[in-house]
Each structure stands twice: as C-alpha cells, then as structure tokens.
Design a protein around this motif. Sequence first.
Motif, PDB file in Angstrom:
ATOM      1  N   SER A  45      -5.373  -3.295   8.640  1.00  0.00           N
ATOM      2  CA  SER A  45      -4.942  -2.562   9.669  1.00  0.00           C
ATOM      3  C   SER A  45      -4.494  -1.216   9.367  1.00  0.00           C
ATOM      4  O   SER A  45      -4.688  -0.191  10.126  1.00  0.00           O
ATOM      5  CB  SER A  45      -3.961  -3.262  10.577  1.00  0.00           C
ATOM      6  N   TRP A  46      -3.895  -1.312   8.269  1.00  0.00           N
ATOM      7  CA  TRP A  46      -3.142   0.082   8.048  1.00  0.00           C
ATOM      8  C   TRP A  46      -4.524   1.177   7.413  1.00  0.00           C
ATOM      9  O   TRP A  46      -4.328   2.051   7.879  1.00  0.00           O
ATOM     10  CB  TRP A  46      -2.376   0.040   6.659  1.00  0.00           C
ATOM     11  N   ALA A  47      -5.416   0.703   7.070  1.00  0.00           N
ATOM     12  CA  ALA A  47      -6.757   1.663   6.591  1.00  0.00           C
ATOM     13  C   ALA A  47      -7.239   1.883   7.829  1.00  0.00           C
ATOM     14  O   ALA A  47      -8.001   3.154   7.962  1.00  0.00           O
ATOM     15  CB  ALA A  47      -7.748   0.747   5.679  1.00  0.00           C
ATOM     16  N   ARG A  48      -7.411   1.007   9.118  1.00  0.00           N
ATOM     17  CA  ARG A  48      -7.858   1.477  10.106  1.00  0.00           C
ATOM     18  C   ARG A  48      -7.270   2.292  10.968  1.00  0.00           C
ATOM     19  O   ARG A  48      -7.594   2.983  12.234  1.00  0.00           O
ATOM     20  CB  ARG A  48      -8.533   0.190  10.929  1.00  0.00           C
ATOM     21  N   GLY A  49      -5.972   2.442  10.765  1.00  0.00           N
ATOM     22  CA  GLY A  49      -5.098   3.103  11.622  1.00  0.00           C
ATOM     23  C   GLY A  49      -4.662   2.337  12.922  1.00  0.00           C
ATOM     24  O   GLY A  49      -4.271   2.985  13.932  1.00  0.00           O
ATOM     25  N   GLU A  50      -4.352   0.881  12.725  1.00  0.00           N
ATOM     26  CA  GLU A  50      -4.202   0.028  13.950  1.00  0.00           C
ATOM     27  C   GLU A  50      -3.112  -0.727  13.494  1.00  0.00           C
ATOM     28  O   GLU A  50      -2.820  -1.919  14.045  1.00  0.00           O
ATOM     29  CB  GLU A  50      -5.352  -0.830  14.028  1.00  0.00           C
ATOM     30  N   ALA A  51      -2.378  -0.220  12.196  1.00  0.00           N
ATOM     31  CA  ALA A  51      -1.048  -1.209  11.856  1.00  0.00           C
ATOM     32  C   ALA A  51      -0.106  -1.446  13.176  1.00  0.00           C
ATOM     33  O   ALA A  51      -0.136  -0.445  13.861  1.00  0.00           O
ATOM     34  CB  ALA A  51      -0.348  -0.854  10.877  1.00  0.00           C
ATOM     35  N   ASN A  52       0.509  -2.556  13.203  1.00  0.00           N
ATOM     36  CA  ASN A  52       1.533  -2.904  14.280  1.00  0.00           C
ATOM     37  C   ASN A  52       2.841  -3.396  13.447  1.00  0.00           C
ATOM     38  O   ASN A  52       3.128  -4.470  13.485  1.00  0.00           O
ATOM     39  CB  ASN A  52       1.011  -3.767  14.903  1.00  0.00           C
ATOM     40  N   PRO A  53       3.603  -2.499  12.847  1.00  0.00           N
ATOM     41  CA  PRO A  53       4.630  -2.853  12.193  1.00  0.00           C
ATOM     42  C   PRO A  53       5.748  -3.401  12.856  1.00  0.00           C
ATOM     43  O   PRO A  53       5.769  -2.934  14.274  1.00  0.00           O
ATOM     44  CB  PRO A  53       5.164  -1.573  11.196  1.00  0.00           C
ATOM     45  N   PRO A  54       6.605  -4.270  12.803  1.00  0.00           N
ATOM     46  CA  PRO A  54       6.665  -4.944  11.381  1.00  0.00           C
ATOM     47  C   PRO A  54       5.523  -6.278  11.320  1.00  0.00           C
ATOM     48  O   PRO A  54       5.749  -6.824  10.343  1.00  0.00           O
ATOM     49  CB  PRO A  54       8.021  -5.362  11.086  1.00  0.00           C
ATOM     50  N   VAL A  55       4.972  -6.510  12.392  1.00  0.00           N
ATOM     51  CA  VAL A  55       4.084  -7.638  12.309  1.00  0.00           C
ATOM     52  C   VAL A  55       2.972  -7.722  11.196  1.00  0.00           C
ATOM     53  O   VAL A  55       2.611  -8.518  10.442  1.00  0.00           O
ATOM     54  CB  VAL A  55       3.189  -7.774  13.643  1.00  0.00           C
ATOM     55  N   SER A  56       2.493  -6.366  11.186  1.00  0.00           N
ATOM     56  CA  SER A  56       1.274  -6.020  10.257  1.00  0.00           C
ATOM     57  C   SER A  56       1.549  -5.974   8.584  1.00  0.00           C
ATOM     58  O   SER A  56       2.708  -5.536   8.235  1.00  0.00           O
ATOM     59  CB  SER A  56       0.699  -4.791  10.414  1.00  0.00           C
ATOM     60  N   ASP A  57       1.120  -6.873   7.808  1.00  0.00           N
ATOM     61  CA  ASP A  57       1.041  -6.944   6.486  1.00  0.00           C
ATOM     62  C   ASP A  57       0.347  -5.656   5.924  1.00  0.00           C
ATOM     63  O   ASP A  57      -0.126  -4.930   6.614  1.00  0.00           O
ATOM     64  CB  ASP A  57       0.712  -8.195   5.734  1.00  0.00           C
ATOM     65  N   VAL A  58       0.323  -5.690   4.631  1.00  0.00           N
ATOM     66  CA  VAL A  58      -0.465  -4.497   3.863  1.00  0.00           C
ATOM     67  C   VAL A  58      -1.328  -5.318   2.975  1.00  0.00           C
ATOM     68  O   VAL A  58      -1.250  -6.041   1.960  1.00  0.00           O
ATOM     69  CB  VAL A  58       0.470  -3.819   2.814  1.00  0.00           C
ATOM     70  N   ASP A  59      -2.793  -4.890   3.254  1.00  0.00           N
ATOM     71  CA  ASP A  59      -3.829  -5.688   2.462  1.00  0.00           C
ATOM     72  C   ASP A  59      -4.352  -4.610   1.550  1.00  0.00           C
ATOM     73  O   ASP A  59      -4.860  -3.517   1.581  1.00  0.00           O
ATOM     74  CB  ASP A  59      -5.255  -5.774   3.422  1.00  0.00           C
ATOM     75  N   LEU A  60      -3.859  -4.922   0.205  1.00  0.00           N
ATOM     76  CA  LEU A  60      -4.370  -3.994  -0.940  1.00  0.00           C
ATOM     77  C   LEU A  60      -5.428  -4.837  -1.641  1.00  0.00           C
ATOM     78  O   LEU A  60      -5.301  -5.957  -2.021  1.00  0.00           O
ATOM     79  CB  LEU A  60      -3.160  -3.695  -1.797  1.00  0.00           C
ATOM     80  N   MET A  61      -6.313  -4.207  -2.431  1.00  0.00           N
ATOM     81  CA  MET A  61      -7.232  -4.848  -3.505  1.00  0.00           C
ATOM     82  C   MET A  61      -7.190  -3.887  -4.746  1.00  0.00           C
ATOM     83  O   MET A  61      -7.441  -2.807  -4.762  1.00  0.00           O
ATOM     84  CB  MET A  61      -8.546  -4.709  -2.776  1.00  0.00           C
ATOM     85  N   VAL A  62      -7.056  -4.600  -5.682  1.00  0.00           N
ATOM     86  CA  VAL A  62      -6.877  -4.091  -7.006  1.00  0.00           C
ATOM     87  C   VAL A  62      -8.265  -4.647  -7.760  1.00  0.00           C
ATOM     88  O   VAL A  62      -8.559  -5.788  -7.713  1.00  0.00           O
ATOM     89  CB  VAL A  62      -5.765  -4.684  -7.789  1.00  0.00           C
ATOM     90  N   VAL A  63      -8.952  -3.651  -8.558  1.00  0.00           N
ATOM     91  CA  VAL A  63     -10.353  -3.825  -9.064  1.00  0.00           C
ATOM     92  C   VAL A  63     -10.105  -3.410 -10.455  1.00  0.00           C
ATOM     93  O   VAL A  63      -9.516  -2.641 -10.921  1.00  0.00           O
ATOM     94  CB  VAL A  63     -11.469  -2.881  -8.448  1.00  0.00           C
ATOM     95  N   ILE A  64     -10.256  -4.460 -11.386  1.00  0.00           N
ATOM     96  CA  ILE A  64     -10.238  -4.396 -12.935  1.00  0.00           C
ATOM     97  C   ILE A  64     -11.631  -4.459 -13.691  1.00  0.00           C
ATOM     98  O   ILE A  64     -12.271  -4.959 -12.851  1.00  0.00           O
ATOM     99  CB  ILE A  64      -8.983  -5.340 -13.441  1.00  0.00           C
ATOM    100  N   ASP A  65     -11.611  -4.212 -14.846  1.00  0.00           N
ATOM    101  CA  ASP A  65     -12.821  -4.383 -15.676  1.00  0.00           C
ATOM    102  C   ASP A  65     -13.225  -5.742 -15.576  1.00  0.00           C
ATOM    103  O   ASP A  65     -14.502  -6.125 -15.148  1.00  0.00           O
ATOM    104  CB  ASP A  65     -13.069  -3.558 -17.038  1.00  0.00           C
ATOM    105  N   LYS A  66     -12.290  -6.878 -16.040  1.00  0.00           N
ATOM    106  CA  LYS A  66     -12.733  -8.306 -16.161  1.00  0.00           C
ATOM    107  C   LYS A  66     -11.259  -9.009 -16.179  1.00  0.00           C
ATOM    108  O   LYS A  66     -10.430  -8.619 -17.069  1.00  0.00           O
ATOM    109  CB  LYS A  66     -13.451  -8.329 -17.531  1.00  0.00           C
ATOM    110  N   ILE A  67     -11.264  -9.969 -15.486  1.00  0.00           N
ATOM    111  CA  ILE A  67     -10.201 -10.906 -15.617  1.00  0.00           C
ATOM    112  C   ILE A  67      -9.987 -11.677 -16.807  1.00  0.00           C
ATOM    113  O   ILE A  67     -11.164 -12.368 -17.077  1.00  0.00           O
ATOM    114  CB  ILE A  67     -10.159 -11.771 -14.290  1.00  0.00           C
ATOM    115  N   ASP A  68      -9.064 -11.537 -17.715  1.00  0.00           N
ATOM    116  CA  ASP A  68      -9.084 -12.286 -19.061  1.00  0.00           C
ATOM    117  C   ASP A  68      -7.440 -12.781 -19.142  1.00  0.00           C
ATOM    118  O   ASP A  68      -6.563 -12.359 -18.250  1.00  0.00           O
ATOM    119  CB  ASP A  68      -9.644 -11.754 -20.021  1.00  0.00           C
ATOM    120  N   GLU A  69      -7.039 -13.235 -20.505  1.00  0.00           N
ATOM    121  CA  GLU A  69      -5.746 -13.817 -20.731  1.00  0.00           C
ATOM    122  C   GLU A  69      -4.784 -12.537 -20.458  1.00  0.00           C
ATOM    123  O   GLU A  69      -3.791 -12.483 -20.036  1.00  0.00           O
ATOM    124  CB  GLU A  69      -5.792 -14.672 -21.600  1.00  0.00           C
TER     125      GLU A  69
END
Length: 251
Positions: A45-69
Amino acid sequence: MGIRVEGEPPYPTTQAELDKYCNRFIQTLQKYLRDRLISVHLCGSWARGEANPPVSDVDLMVVIDKIDEQISGALQKVWQEVNMGCANVVDLPEIAAAPTELMAMMSDCHVVLLGTNPFPSPTKERYAQNLADVASTMGLYARSREYYHWETNERKLRLLKELNTKYMLKWALRNLVAIRTGTIPVTYADLKRQLLGTEEGCLLHWAENVTDSDYTTAESQLEISSRFSLFAQRWLEESSSVRKNGLNKRT
C-alpha cells in the motif's frame, strides 16, 4: 493490514517516518551484507500511495545473491540492531524459479529503494496465471457455500466474506484488467476507472455496497455466492485463453 505479532515494533505513520524507517534499514543492510545485497524494494500500500496509517504495515523486500549460513547470521545482526518489523528476504535463485506468490507481489507495484530491479517484467501470461489462481480459489469458496449443507453457518459466512476482499475480488479484477490492457492498475482508483462501463465494474460497485445485513438470510447468501461463482468461471476461461495464446506464440 499485515498480520501483527505480539512485540512487533511499530510501523511508520507518515511519509517522513517511512523514509527514515527505510533509510535506517538500508544502511544497516549495507553494513552487514555489503556487496551481497542486490536490491531493496518497497511493496504494498505504501508503494501504491494507498497506505492507511496506522493500520497499514510496511511491505519491504530484500534481494541478496544467495541465502547461506553467512547471510543468515548477518541478517540476524541486522534485525537485532535496527529494531524494525518484518521484511521478505529472497535470493536470486528464488527469483529465477519465479514462484507465483513472489511474482504476484512484485507485479502488484513496487518501488526500488536500492540497487537495480532483478525481477523480470510481468507478462500477460503471468497476469493470466495470477487471475486463474485467485479465480479458482474464489470458485471453490463460493461453491462450498452452495453445496456443503454440513458446513457450519459460521464457516460459510467467513468464506463468503473473504470473497469480497482485496486478496480475492480486487486482486482478481486487477489481474483481469492487466491481461486486457497489458498493465496492472496501481491504485484502487485506477482499477475503478478502467472497469467503468463493464460487467466487472458493476460487480465491483455492487460489492462495495454489500453490508453485513446482506449475509443474514440463506437466500441472500446463495445469491452472493452464485454471483461470485459465475464471474470466477468466466475469469478462468478468459485466463485460460490468454495462456493458450501465449503458448501458441512460443511454439
């Protein structure tokens, strides 16, 4: 609204707080992941410009090269230091495998906060698959209300109300518009505008005005479930046609 867990840190309620929140997270990710960090995305919703705080959470995505230890240990340090809520972490092999849920999230609108976008551009065939997935679920929910006399009324009502949510009806309609136009509507206002004058536009208008009292009788419940079931079947047929055309073009 995302599912909140007890003790989860609070989410931002203003754009200024969001910017500070994301910047702090990105700086901490860079500190511990260094060149293994590919990109960071703001979704939902924050990316779309439709957030409704404080109800809306924040959706973040992290991309890494490879998940390992090593990465897992570094990410634990990130969350310990930054004291913030949830974020999805994926790696490049996972993106290459293109799971439906992940691609759906990214096609639903996202903003690249850091790095370059590693996600392939969504196609009409991908939108058609998204539509088929949700339409199939909608049909199953609707038919359970029509056929299963042994289910409790409480469960029937829950499934019926779930049909008329952003995760069902609105997600189906957004992908329906996308396979017809090639572009997914970013905001709810965009969706309504592009459906204006169509049968689905009438459906959306009707769904907006359904109230709790409309679920009170068996007759009205059956009418609602039958309407959703009918549209779900139409959308499955349309999505199947799009996917078939895409397959024929490739062969």
